[in-house]
Design a protein around this motif. Sequence first.
Motif, PDB file in Angstrom:
ATOM      1  N   THR A 119      -2.498  -1.402  -7.121  1.00 55.86           N
ATOM      2  CA  THR A 119      -3.685  -0.491  -6.465  1.00 55.86           C
ATOM      3  C   THR A 119      -3.584  -0.794  -4.878  1.00 55.86           C
ATOM      4  O   THR A 119      -3.038  -1.548  -4.165  1.00 55.86           O
ATOM      5  N   TRP A 120      -4.696  -0.013  -4.362  1.00 59.05           N
ATOM      6  CA  TRP A 120      -4.860  -0.172  -3.062  1.00 59.05           C
ATOM      7  C   TRP A 120      -3.512   0.860  -2.345  1.00 59.05           C
ATOM      8  O   TRP A 120      -4.334   1.482  -1.618  1.00 59.05           O
ATOM      9  N   THR A 121      -3.730   2.326  -3.712  1.00 63.09           N
ATOM     10  CA  THR A 121      -2.613   3.400  -2.943  1.00 63.09           C
ATOM     11  C   THR A 121      -3.934   4.475  -2.378  1.00 63.09           C
ATOM     12  O   THR A 121      -4.820   4.554  -3.046  1.00 63.09           O
ATOM     13  N   GLN A 122      -2.470   4.631  -1.325  1.00 61.52           N
ATOM     14  CA  GLN A 122      -3.985   6.110  -0.700  1.00 61.52           C
ATOM     15  C   GLN A 122      -3.541   7.141  -1.078  1.00 61.52           C
ATOM     16  O   GLN A 122      -1.784   8.013  -1.291  1.00 61.52           O
ATOM     17  N   ARG A 165      -8.982  12.010   1.453  1.00 64.78           N
ATOM     18  CA  ARG A 165      -8.104  10.191   0.757  1.00 64.78           C
ATOM     19  C   ARG A 165      -9.462   9.425   0.169  1.00 64.78           C
ATOM     20  O   ARG A 165     -10.314   9.479   0.726  1.00 64.78           O
ATOM     21  N   HIS A 166      -8.107   9.163  -1.021  1.00 65.37           N
ATOM     22  CA  HIS A 166      -8.887   8.370  -1.672  1.00 65.37           C
ATOM     23  C   HIS A 166      -7.741   7.146  -1.854  1.00 65.37           C
ATOM     24  O   HIS A 166      -6.768   6.876  -1.897  1.00 65.37           O
ATOM     25  N   THR A 167      -8.698   5.715  -2.063  1.00 66.56           N
ATOM     26  CA  THR A 167      -8.473   4.597  -2.555  1.00 66.56           C
ATOM     27  C   THR A 167      -8.077   4.619  -3.902  1.00 66.56           C
ATOM     28  O   THR A 167      -9.325   4.836  -4.878  1.00 66.56           O
ATOM     29  N   ILE A 188       1.396   5.417  -0.228  1.00 63.87           N
ATOM     30  CA  ILE A 188       0.382   6.792   0.203  1.00 63.87           C
ATOM     31  C   ILE A 188       1.238   7.889  -0.781  1.00 63.87           C
ATOM     32  O   ILE A 188       2.447   7.540  -0.689  1.00 63.87           O
ATOM     33  N   VAL A 238       0.711  -1.026  -0.048  1.00 68.58           N
ATOM     34  CA  VAL A 238       0.240   0.055   0.484  1.00 68.58           C
ATOM     35  C   VAL A 238       0.870   1.522  -0.350  1.00 68.58           C
ATOM     36  O   VAL A 238       1.512   1.227   1.376  1.00 68.58           O
ATOM     37  N   GLU A 275      -7.850   2.776  -7.457  1.00 61.55           N
ATOM     38  CA  GLU A 275      -7.591   1.013  -8.006  1.00 61.55           C
ATOM     39  C   GLU A 275      -7.072   1.132  -9.518  1.00 61.55           C
ATOM     40  O   GLU A 275      -7.634   1.987 -10.494  1.00 61.55           O
TER      41      GLU A 275
END
Length: 82
Positions: free
Chosen positions: A27-30, A55-57, A6, A4, A59
């Motif tokens: 994928t799953w980057t914050q 905060r956005h995840t 950020i 993950v 995809e």
Amino acid sequence: MAIVDIVKYNGGPDVFARKYPNEELSTWTQLIVNESQEAILFKGGKALDVFQSGRHTLETANIPLLNNIINLPFGGRSPFTA
């Protein structure tokens, strides 16, 4: 590449625009966008999405645990950059 990532900008308010140095977001980057900022995701020279504060995840098609295998035909670089 971490499982993950950020992405966040904590610099001064005198910066109008900044390009994130890594084009291979997993994928799953914050994505953390501070108040009074907005983030724009570009691919192929086109703006694809605008993110307001919060905060956005993200995809993406980059799966951290499989990147080494998937990227072999592409010389170790991901074909899914943004």
